[in-house]
Design a protein around this motif. Structure first.
Motif, PDB file in Angstrom:
ATOM      1  N   VAL A 284       6.375  -7.386   2.897  1.00  0.00           N
ATOM      2  CA  VAL A 284       5.509  -7.084   1.763  1.00  0.00           C
ATOM      3  C   VAL A 284       5.682  -5.622   1.347  1.00  0.00           C
ATOM      4  N   ALA A 285       5.813  -5.373   0.056  1.00  0.00           N
ATOM      5  CA  ALA A 285       5.845  -3.982  -0.420  1.00  0.00           C
ATOM      6  C   ALA A 285       4.474  -3.361  -0.139  1.00  0.00           C
ATOM      7  N   ARG A 286       4.457  -2.054   0.173  1.00  0.00           N
ATOM      8  CA  ARG A 286       3.212  -1.393   0.598  1.00  0.00           C
ATOM      9  C   ARG A 286       2.053  -1.651  -0.390  1.00  0.00           C
ATOM     10  N   ASP A 287       2.360  -1.604  -1.695  1.00  0.00           N
ATOM     11  CA  ASP A 287       1.264  -1.747  -2.662  1.00  0.00           C
ATOM     12  C   ASP A 287       0.818  -3.206  -2.851  1.00  0.00           C
ATOM     13  N   GLN A 288       1.479  -4.124  -2.148  1.00  0.00           N
ATOM     14  CA  GLN A 288       1.077  -5.542  -2.245  1.00  0.00           C
ATOM     15  C   GLN A 288       0.359  -6.031  -0.980  1.00  0.00           C
ATOM     16  N   VAL A 289       0.222  -5.121  -0.006  1.00  0.00           N
ATOM     17  CA  VAL A 289      -0.298  -5.546   1.297  1.00  0.00           C
ATOM     18  C   VAL A 289      -1.678  -6.204   1.168  1.00  0.00           C
ATOM     19  N   GLU A 290      -2.587  -5.560   0.442  1.00  0.00           N
ATOM     20  CA  GLU A 290      -3.959  -6.101   0.391  1.00  0.00           C
ATOM     21  C   GLU A 290      -4.002  -7.422  -0.361  1.00  0.00           C
ATOM     22  N   ARG A 291      -3.193  -7.496  -1.433  1.00  0.00           N
ATOM     23  CA  ARG A 291      -3.161  -8.730  -2.226  1.00  0.00           C
ATOM     24  C   ARG A 291      -2.653  -9.918  -1.379  1.00  0.00           C
ATOM     25  N   VAL A 292      -1.556  -9.685  -0.648  1.00  0.00           N
ATOM     26  CA  VAL A 292      -0.988 -10.777   0.155  1.00  0.00           C
ATOM     27  C   VAL A 292      -1.926 -11.109   1.324  1.00  0.00           C
ATOM     28  N   ARG A 293      -2.507 -10.074   1.922  1.00  0.00           N
ATOM     29  CA  ARG A 293      -3.458 -10.322   3.019  1.00  0.00           C
ATOM     30  C   ARG A 293      -4.599 -11.225   2.533  1.00  0.00           C
ATOM     31  N   GLY A 294      -5.126 -10.906   1.330  1.00  0.00           N
ATOM     32  CA  GLY A 294      -6.228 -11.699   0.763  1.00  0.00           C
ATOM     33  C   GLY A 294      -5.802 -13.149   0.557  1.00  0.00           C
ATOM     34  N   ALA A 295      -4.571 -13.332   0.075  1.00  0.00           N
ATOM     35  CA  ALA A 295      -4.081 -14.692  -0.170  1.00  0.00           C
ATOM     36  C   ALA A 295      -3.973 -15.460   1.149  1.00  0.00           C
ATOM     37  N   LEU A 296      -3.504 -14.778   2.195  1.00  0.00           N
ATOM     38  CA  LEU A 296      -3.341 -15.444   3.499  1.00  0.00           C
ATOM     39  C   LEU A 296      -4.694 -15.865   4.071  1.00  0.00           C
ATOM     40  N   ILE A 297      -5.656 -14.938   3.978  1.00  0.00           N
ATOM     41  CA  ILE A 297      -7.006 -15.269   4.472  1.00  0.00           C
ATOM     42  C   ILE A 297      -7.572 -16.419   3.637  1.00  0.00           C
ATOM     43  N   GLY A 298      -7.306 -16.352   2.324  1.00  0.00           N
ATOM     44  CA  GLY A 298      -7.836 -17.360   1.391  1.00  0.00           C
ATOM     45  C   GLY A 298      -7.387 -18.779   1.731  1.00  0.00           C
ATOM     46  N   VAL A 299      -6.163 -18.925   2.309  1.00  0.00           N
ATOM     47  CA  VAL A 299      -5.724 -20.287   2.638  1.00  0.00           C
ATOM     48  C   VAL A 299      -5.899 -20.600   4.130  1.00  0.00           C
ATOM     49  N   GLY A 300      -6.650 -19.756   4.826  1.00  0.00           N
ATOM     50  CA  GLY A 300      -7.055 -20.157   6.184  1.00  0.00           C
ATOM     51  C   GLY A 300      -6.424 -19.419   7.341  1.00  0.00           C
ATOM     52  N   ALA A 301      -5.679 -18.313   7.087  1.00  0.00           N
ATOM     53  CA  ALA A 301      -5.164 -17.554   8.244  1.00  0.00           C
ATOM     54  C   ALA A 301      -6.347 -17.093   9.090  1.00  0.00           C
ATOM     55  N   THR A 302      -6.234 -17.249  10.402  1.00  0.00           N
ATOM     56  CA  THR A 302      -7.371 -16.881  11.250  1.00  0.00           C
ATOM     57  C   THR A 302      -7.350 -15.396  11.611  1.00  0.00           C
ATOM     58  N   ARG A 303      -6.190 -14.745  11.421  1.00  0.00           N
ATOM     59  CA  ARG A 303      -6.113 -13.297  11.644  1.00  0.00           C
ATOM     60  C   ARG A 303      -4.860 -12.807  10.926  1.00  0.00           C
ATOM     61  N   VAL A 304      -4.957 -11.650  10.292  1.00  0.00           N
ATOM     62  CA  VAL A 304      -3.781 -11.078   9.639  1.00  0.00           C
ATOM     63  C   VAL A 304      -3.625  -9.638  10.144  1.00  0.00           C
ATOM     64  N   LEU A 305      -2.485  -9.365  10.782  1.00  0.00           N
ATOM     65  CA  LEU A 305      -2.209  -8.001  11.247  1.00  0.00           C
ATOM     66  C   LEU A 305      -1.220  -7.354  10.296  1.00  0.00           C
ATOM     67  N   HIS A 306      -1.407  -6.058  10.066  1.00  0.00           N
ATOM     68  CA  HIS A 306      -0.453  -5.304   9.255  1.00  0.00           C
ATOM     69  C   HIS A 306       0.352  -4.441  10.214  1.00  0.00           C
TER      70      HIS A 306
END
Ligand code: PMV
Length: 310
Positions: A284-306
Motif C-alpha cells: 500500500v502507498a503510504r497515503d493509502q494506508v488508512e483507506r485500505v485499512r478501513g476497507a479491510l476492517i469493513g469486510v471483516g478483518a479481525t486485526r490489521v497491522l501496519h
C-alpha cells in the motif's frame, strides 16, 4: 540482580510460500512491530531452569518439561550445544506476535528464548547458529518446514531464501508499507503443507510447473524491490496469489480481504504463509494506508497491522 534480555521479530512471507518447500526461492521480511521477548534472571541454587511463557500458558521446570514442548526442546538444545550445565535461573517469555497466523510466532519465541539463554551462559549465538537451532525445534512441530521462518526471524532482515542454501540478505531500495490483515480463521501450516503435498503427488508435473512459476516471481520480486518499483511488485504479488489459488490454499475469507484491499487502492495483495486462513498482505502507498485499512476492517478483518519494511 543479573538480568539478560533478548528479543526476536515476527515475520511475513512476501512471495514464494509453499513452492519454497520444493526448493524454489521465496522472500520474507521481519515485522519489527510485533516481537517475542525473553528475559533470564537468577533463581535459587538447585532449582535448575524454570520456563514461564505467560502468553502461551506454559510454565514448567526444564527437568520436568512436557515431551515435545518447543521451549523445553530449544532450551535443551542450547545447553547441549554449549556443553554447559543447566543454570539456576528463570526464563520468562512474552510475545505480541499473533499465534497461528503465519507470522512466525513459534519460531520467534524459540529464537528469543534460545538467545537469552545462550547469552546468559556467556555465549550469544550468531544468527546462522541460532537459526539452525530453532529449525530443529520447528521440524518437530511442522513436519517438513523449509526453514524460511527461523531464517528471517533469526537474521531479522529481509531475506531471499532457498532451502538448504545460506540466505541472501537484501535491502529494498526504499522503505515500503504493508498491511497485514487477519481473516480470524486459524489454520495450521502443517495441514496446508500436507494438502499441497498430496496435490503434488497426484500430478507432479503440473504442480512442479506451478512451483517453478512461483519461484520465478520471487526471483523477479527481489530485483523489483531492489529497484523500488512498487507497481511492479504489486503485479507480481497478484500473480503469486493466482498460483496459490491453484494450489488450493486460498479461502473465501482470504479472497474477500484481498478483493477489498485491491478495490481500495492497494498495489497488490495476496495470502501470506500457509493459507486456508491466517493472514493476507497488501502492498500500500503510504497515503493509502488508512483507506485500505478501513476497507479491510469493513469486510471483516479481525486485526490489521501496519508494517514499514526497510
Ligand atoms: O504459515 P507460515 O508463515 O509459517 O508459512 C509457512 C510457509 C510454507 O511455505 C507454507 C511452509 C514452509 O515451511 O516454508
Amino acid at each position: 540482580m543479573r538480568r539478560v534480555v533478548s528479543s526476536a521479530p515476527g515475520k511475513i512471507i512476501l512471495l514464494g510460500e509453499h513452492a519454497v518447500v520444493y526448493g524454489q526461492p521465496a522472500l520474507a521480511v521481519p515485522v519489527q512491530s510485533v516481537r517475542a521477548t525473553a528475559e533470564m534472571c537468577e533463581a535459587d541454587a538447585g532449582t535448575g531452569l524454570e520456563i514461564h511463557a505467560a502468553d502461551l500458558n506454559e510454565r514448567f521446570f526444564l527437568k520436568h518439561a512436557p515431551p515435545n514442548a518447543p521451549l523445553g526442546i530449544v532450551t535443551r538444545f542450547v545447553i547441549d550445544k554449549l556443553t554447559l550445565a543447566e543454570p539456576d535461573a528463570r526464563l520468562t517469555i512474552r510475545s505480541t506476535i499473533p499465534v497461528a497466523g503465519g507470522m512466525g510466532s513459534g519460531a520467534a519465541v524459540s529464537a528469543a528464548a534460545a538467545q537469552a539463554l545462550a547469552a546468559w551462559l556467556g555465549t550469544p549465538l550468531p544468527p546462522a547458529d541460532l537459526s539452525a537451532l530453532v529449525y530443529e525445534g520447528e521440524k518437530i512441530h511442522h513436519g517438513t518446514p523449509s526453514g524460511i521462518d527461523n531464517t528471517v526471524i533469526c537474521f531479522a532482515m529481509p531475506v531471499y531464501f532457498v532451502k538448504g542454501k545460506p540466505p541472501e540478505i537484501f535491502a529494498p531500495k526504499r522503505p515500503f508499507d504493508l498491511l497485514i490483515a487477519d481473516t480470524g480463521v486459524r489454520s495450521p501450516t502443517k495441514a496446508s503443507v500436507i494438502a499441497v503435498r498430496e496435490l503434488w503427488q497426484s500430478d507432479p508435473a503440473r504442480y512442479e510447473d506451478i512451483f517453478d512459476h512461483i519461484g520465478q516471481l520471487a526471483c523477479d520480486a527481489k530485483k523489483t524491490l531492489e529497484a523500488g518499483d512498487w507497481d511492479r511488485l504489486g503485479v507480481l504479488m497478484n500473480r503469486n496469489q493466482e498460483l496459490l489459488r491453484l494450489l488450493g490454499v486460498s479461502s473465501p475469507e482470504l479472497e474477500k480481504l484481498i478483493e477489498a484491499a485491491l478495490h481500495a487502492g492497494a498495489n497488490g495483495a495476496k495470502l501470506s504463509g500457509g493459507g486456508r486462513g491466517g493472514n493476507m498482505i497488501a502492498l500500500v502507498a503510504r497515503d493509502q494506508v488508512e483507506r485500505v485499512r478501513g476497507a479491510l476492517i469493513g469486510v471483516g478483518a479481525t486485526r490489521v497491522l501496519h508494517s514499514i519494511v526497510e
